[in-house]
Design an enzyme around this catalytic site. Structure first.
Site, PDB file in Angstrom:
ATOM      1  N   LYS A  56       0.835  -1.181   0.043  1.00  0.00           N
ATOM      2  CA  LYS A  56      -0.019   0.134   0.141  1.00  0.00           C
ATOM      3  C   LYS A  56       0.816   1.252  -0.023  1.00  0.00           C
ATOM      4  O   LYS A  56       0.331   2.411   0.255  1.00  0.00           O
ATOM      5  CB  LYS A  56      -0.819   0.265   1.112  1.00  0.00           C
ATOM      6  CG  LYS A  56      -1.927  -1.121   1.393  1.00  0.00           C
ATOM      7  CD  LYS A  56      -2.243  -1.682   0.085  1.00  0.00           C
ATOM      8  CE  LYS A  56      -3.406  -1.147  -0.383  1.00  0.00           C
ATOM      9  NZ  LYS A  56      -3.760  -1.977  -1.822  1.00  0.00           N
ATOM     10  N   HIS A 120       6.518  -7.565  -2.140  1.00  0.00           N
ATOM     11  CA  HIS A 120       6.663  -6.697  -0.850  1.00  0.00           C
ATOM     12  C   HIS A 120       7.309  -7.161   0.185  1.00  0.00           C
ATOM     13  O   HIS A 120       7.483  -6.960   1.304  1.00  0.00           O
ATOM     14  CB  HIS A 120       5.185  -6.795  -0.302  1.00  0.00           C
ATOM     15  CG  HIS A 120       4.113  -6.046  -1.232  1.00  0.00           C
ATOM     16  ND1 HIS A 120       4.210  -4.970  -1.586  1.00  0.00           N
ATOM     17  CD2 HIS A 120       2.754  -6.510  -1.356  1.00  0.00           C
ATOM     18  CE1 HIS A 120       3.122  -4.530  -2.124  1.00  0.00           C
ATOM     19  NE2 HIS A 120       2.258  -5.441  -1.964  1.00  0.00           N
ATOM     20  N   SER A 150      -4.097   2.907   4.630  1.00  0.00           N
ATOM     21  CA  SER A 150      -4.477   2.269   3.214  1.00  0.00           C
ATOM     22  C   SER A 150      -4.668   0.751   3.520  1.00  0.00           C
ATOM     23  O   SER A 150      -5.379  -0.050   3.052  1.00  0.00           O
ATOM     24  CB  SER A 150      -3.626   2.693   2.333  1.00  0.00           C
ATOM     25  OG  SER A 150      -3.850   2.060   1.044  1.00  0.00           O
TER      26      SER A 150
HETATM   27  S1  PPS Z   1      -0.585  -3.008  -3.170  1.00  0.00           S
HETATM   28  O1  PPS Z   1      -1.867  -3.726  -2.969  1.00  0.00           O
HETATM   29  O2  PPS Z   1       0.275  -3.229  -2.197  1.00  0.00           O
HETATM   30  O3  PPS Z   1      -0.016  -3.189  -4.407  1.00  0.00           O
HETATM   31  O4  PPS Z   1      -1.149  -1.352  -3.232  1.00  0.00           O
HETATM   32  P1  PPS Z   1      -0.298  -0.428  -3.698  1.00  0.00           P
HETATM   33  O5  PPS Z   1      -0.462   0.028  -5.030  1.00  0.00           O
HETATM   34  O6  PPS Z   1       1.073  -0.141  -3.214  1.00  0.00           O
HETATM   35  O7  PPS Z   1      -1.069   1.092  -2.997  1.00  0.00           O
HETATM   36  C1  PPS Z   1      -2.511   1.366  -3.030  1.00  0.00           C
HETATM   37  C2  PPS Z   1      -2.471   2.726  -2.659  1.00  0.00           C
HETATM   38  O8  PPS Z   1      -1.872   3.463  -3.654  1.00  0.00           O
HETATM   39  C3  PPS Z   1      -3.028   4.670  -4.132  1.00  0.00           C
HETATM   40  N1  PPS Z   1      -2.673   4.790  -5.589  1.00  0.00           N
HETATM   41  C4  PPS Z   1      -2.518   6.136  -5.914  1.00  0.00           C
HETATM   42  N2  PPS Z   1      -2.150   7.305  -5.327  1.00  0.00           N
HETATM   43  C5  PPS Z   1      -1.917   8.187  -5.996  1.00  0.00           C
HETATM   44  N3  PPS Z   1      -1.755   8.259  -7.176  1.00  0.00           N
HETATM   45  C6  PPS Z   1      -2.007   7.124  -8.143  1.00  0.00           C
HETATM   46  N4  PPS Z   1      -1.817   7.188  -9.271  1.00  0.00           N
HETATM   47  C7  PPS Z   1      -2.294   6.171  -7.466  1.00  0.00           C
HETATM   48  N5  PPS Z   1      -2.416   4.741  -7.570  1.00  0.00           N
HETATM   49  C8  PPS Z   1      -2.690   3.983  -6.578  1.00  0.00           C
HETATM   50  C9  PPS Z   1      -4.249   3.682  -3.813  1.00  0.00           C
HETATM   51  O9  PPS Z   1      -5.345   4.602  -3.848  1.00  0.00           O
HETATM   52  C10 PPS Z   1      -3.972   3.198  -2.363  1.00  0.00           C
HETATM   53  O10 PPS Z   1      -3.905   4.193  -1.389  1.00  0.00           O
HETATM   54  P2  PPS Z   1      -5.274   4.696  -0.488  1.00  0.00           P
HETATM   55  O11 PPS Z   1      -4.690   5.578   0.482  1.00  0.00           O
HETATM   56  O12 PPS Z   1      -5.897   3.399   0.121  1.00  0.00           O
HETATM   57  O13 PPS Z   1      -6.215   5.383  -1.554  1.00  0.00           O
END
Ligand code: PPS
Length: 307
Positions: A56, A120, A150
């Site tokens: 996340k 991860h 998150s």
């Molecule tokens: S995972 O399941 O571990 O692969 O998740 P991960 O992609 O690491 O994290 C998901 C969070 O990243 C946010 N997210 C983004 N934020 C900003 N810009 C972009 N383009 C973007 N894409 C994904 C996503 O909304 C999750 O964060 P939260 O705070 O829950 O919204």
């Protein structure tokens, strides 16, 4: 209720929440523990690129950015497959009769070079062949409070993960490191140290939010790639939260459909810095900060919890 709705409901209820297991003191999904020898013995290739994060922290965002760079800003090419298939999630293994089978190692092995892989794993659990082959790694870290929020919502919507319990309970588990992929504190610190020894680009989610163009340029330099302004702007646009939220090849609505319920909380939830303020009580914040200070006293790493 319509029959298909009832079937949906019973399917959701029938998928059991898995019990976590452990490898070298790190909590991991039991399914991952069951194939651990294979993960550890994975054979990296010299031109593999590894995107490593604590869950996340901005993995998917970075994956999409990297793919856009590798495809020279060609949106159609980036939509060739879902993000889980474009970049195998190395250690992830899920196989039960009600879920779509996903075996990251198998996907990775079948993939022609150059590969981009996701993990991860904390740095000490990364298969040694990545270091032997001197692979490039992009690590992305996100401030603990937003990362925790998150992660909590992700546990609520993803039945492939253990039940998070209440917000308060999940916060406790996070602080003690008894969550999947282990302690956030050790993860970010371990990778921070490792960057002095290996080819690691260490990025921060908050920097990406603040100035995505600057961070994309860091990735370009690290990958020894060059794109013109037009392509750079295209990458910037297509990796924005608003566009990625609507992109079925990036928003996980077509990956893991039997375990993720986006109506509980969408994968692309808020994509913001500082949402933790909507979750932490004053008392929880005080307790978290006191504990954080102790756990992060032995590192030069600094995070921003607001912009
Ligand atoms: S995972 O399941 O571990 O692969 O998740 P991960 O992609 O690491 O994290 C998901 C969070 O990243 C946010 N997210 C983004 N934020 C900003 N810009 C972009 N383009 C973007 N894409 C994904 C996503 O909304 C999750 O964060 P939260 O705070 O829950 O919204």
């Amino acid at each position: 209720m319509a029959l298909d709705k009832m079937e949906d409901l019973s399917l959701q209820q029938m998928v059991p929440r898995p019990e976590p297991g452990e490898v070298e003191g790190i909590t991991l999904p039991k399914s991952v523990c069951s194939i651990w020898d294979q993960v550890w013995n994975f054979q990296a290739r010299p031109d593999d690129l590894l995107i490593a994060t604590y869950a996340k922290a901005g993995t998917t965002w970075t994956q999409e950015t990297v793919d856009m760079i590798q495809q020279n800003g060609d949106v159609e090419k980036c939509r060739r497959a879902t993000i889980g298939k474009r970049h195998p999630f190395l250690e992830w293994f899920i196989e039960d009769p009600l879920s779509t089978r996903y075996f990251g190692l198998e996907l990775a092995e079948a993939m022609p070079s150059p590969r981009t892989l996701k993990t991860h794993l904390p740095v000490q659990l990364v298969p040694p062949s990545f270091w032997k082959q001197n692979c490039k790694v992009i690590y992305v870290a996100r401030n603990a409070k937003d990362n925790l929020v998150s992660y909590y919502h992700f546990h609520r919507m993803n039945k492939g993960l253990p039940d998070p319990g209440t917000w308060e309970e999940f916060m406790e588990k996070f602080m003690t490191g008894k969550v999947l992929w282990g302690s956030w504190y050790d993860h970010v610190k371990g990778w921070w140290k490792a960057k002095d020894k290996h080819r690691i680009l260490y990025l921060f989610y908050e920097d990406m939010k603040e100035n995505p163009k600057r961070e994309i340029q860091k990735i370009l330099k690290f990958l020894e790639k060059d794109v013109n302004q037009e392509i750079l702007n295209k990458i910037l646009h297509n990796t924005s939260f608003e566009i990625m939220k609507e992109n079925p090849m990036a928003n996980y609505t077509r990956d893991f459909q039997t375990i993720m319920d986006h109506s509980i909380s969408p994968f692309m939830r808020k994509g913001a810095v500082g949402d933790w303020k909507n979750h932490f009580t004053v008392a929880q914040n005080k307790k978290f900060d006191e504990d954080y200070k102790k756990k992060m006293a032995d590192t030069s790493l600094v995070f921003r919890t607001e912009l």
